[in-house]
Design an enzyme around this catalytic site. Structure first.
Site, PDB file in Angstrom:
ATOM      1  CB  THR A  25      -0.915   0.003   1.237  1.00 52.24           C
ATOM      2  OG1 THR A  25      -1.821  -1.098   1.148  1.00 52.24           O
ATOM      3  CG2 THR A  25      -1.717   1.293   1.339  1.00 52.24           C
ATOM      4  CB  THR A  28       6.748   3.341  -3.403  1.00 50.30           C
ATOM      5  OG1 THR A  28       7.156   4.616  -2.880  1.00 50.30           O
ATOM      6  CG2 THR A  28       7.901   2.764  -4.205  1.00 50.30           C
ATOM      7  CG  ASP A  81       4.074  -2.598   1.496  1.00 43.95           C
ATOM      8  OD1 ASP A  81       3.758  -1.519   0.947  1.00 43.95           O
ATOM      9  OD2 ASP A  81       3.474  -3.050   2.494  1.00 43.95           O
ATOM     10  CB  ALA A  83       9.482   1.411   4.113  1.00 43.22           C
ATOM     11  CG  ASP A  84       5.754   5.586   6.103  1.00 47.18           C
ATOM     12  OD1 ASP A  84       5.331   6.134   5.072  1.00 47.18           O
ATOM     13  OD2 ASP A  84       5.055   4.827   6.792  1.00 47.18           O
ATOM     14  N   GLY A  95       3.227   2.438   7.802  1.00 52.98           N
ATOM     15  CA  GLY A  95       1.910   2.775   8.336  1.00 52.98           C
ATOM     16  C   GLY A  95       1.479   4.188   8.060  1.00 52.98           C
ATOM     17  N   GLY A  96       2.274   4.917   7.257  1.00 54.18           N
ATOM     18  CA  GLY A  96       1.880   6.280   6.925  1.00 54.18           C
ATOM     19  C   GLY A  96       0.545   6.343   6.200  1.00 54.18           C
ATOM     20  N   GLY A  97       0.235   5.272   5.481  1.00 55.39           N
ATOM     21  CA  GLY A  97      -1.048   5.199   4.787  1.00 55.39           C
ATOM     22  C   GLY A  97      -2.158   4.594   5.625  1.00 55.39           C
ATOM     23  CD  GLU A 103       1.362  -1.191   4.695  1.00 53.45           C
ATOM     24  OE1 GLU A 103       1.554  -0.637   3.607  1.00 53.45           O
ATOM     25  OE2 GLU A 103       1.643  -0.669   5.794  1.00 53.45           O
TER      26      GLU A 103
END
Length: 228
Positions: A25, A28, A81, A83-84, A95-97, A103
């Protein structure tokens, strides 16, 4: 081709027919989902996808990726996936989204977790990006008070209209502004011990590789220290 797309396309080269693929998610991961869809269309790639959010599920359907329910698979061959933040040992903040629970479930069930990002996400020490923590809505104020004992500023994530943001799981997200996380595994365990916390956005020991895209279109692959 921008840095994120370059990283995504390199990661998608690892996808093969017959695989179950976790679909990440975020901005990117969108490039990876689109690239997988292109390979299905042009190469006849035969695979099944497990999305980590409703947004990823919707996009996967749009680009023609067949989806499978978790109840129908034992494990996931590869997950791609974003990453922040990515630390020097490939520990992640995600988990920014707001999809960190799904995830993490998908990542934990995967034989390979390939993280894709640009150079801005690579950090010596994690913590500049707020640490997302997914919590149960019932009694969330009590959970917040326990999180306050860590001594960092906390923010309840909200929508543009001021209402609390809800994850696909119906959870609230608390963003902890740590500044620096020198012991990610210790933090992960301590936060997860709090009643009311569903999951914390620290992904420790899960990434098998990180593909970093550069502005010139070049990519590099980072491996965990124990893989060298």
């Amino acid at each position: 081709m921008n840095a994120k797309e370059a990283a995504a396309r390199r990661a998608v080269e690892s996808v093969q027919s017959g695989m179950v693929v976790g679909l990440g998610t975020g901005s990117t991961a969108v490039y990876a989902i689109q690239a997988i869809g292109e390979r299905i269309l042009t190469e006849g790639l035969d695979l099944r996808g497990v999305p980590t959010s409703q947004r990823s599920e919707d996009l996967a359907r749009q680009v023609g990726i067949p989806l499978v329910d978790f109840s129908q698979v034992v494990s996931i061959d590869i997950t791609i996936d974003g990453a922040d933040e990515v630390g020097s040992d490939l520990t992640l903040i995600k988990g920014g989204g707001g999809a960190l629970v799904q995830e993490k479930i998908v990542a934990s069930a995967s034989r390979q977790l390939i993280i894709i990002c640009d150079t801005s996400k690579i950090k010596k020490t994690l913590g500049a990006y707020p640490l997302p923590i997914a919590i149960v809505r019932f009694g969330w104020q009590a959970t917040l008070r326990k999180l306050e004992l860590f001594g960092h500023p906390l923010t309840l994530r909200c929508n543009a209209d001021g209402s609390p943001f809800l994850s696909d799981d119906g959870l609230y997200i608390i963003d902890m502004h740590c500044g620096e996380i020198s012991e990610p595994r210790k933090y992960e365990r301590a936060i997860n011990e709090i009643v009311g916390v569903s999951e914390v956005g620290l992904f420790v020991g899960l990434a098998t590789s990180v593909i970093v895209g550069h502005d010139d279109g070049m990519v590099e692959t980072l491996l965990p220290p124990n893989a060298y």
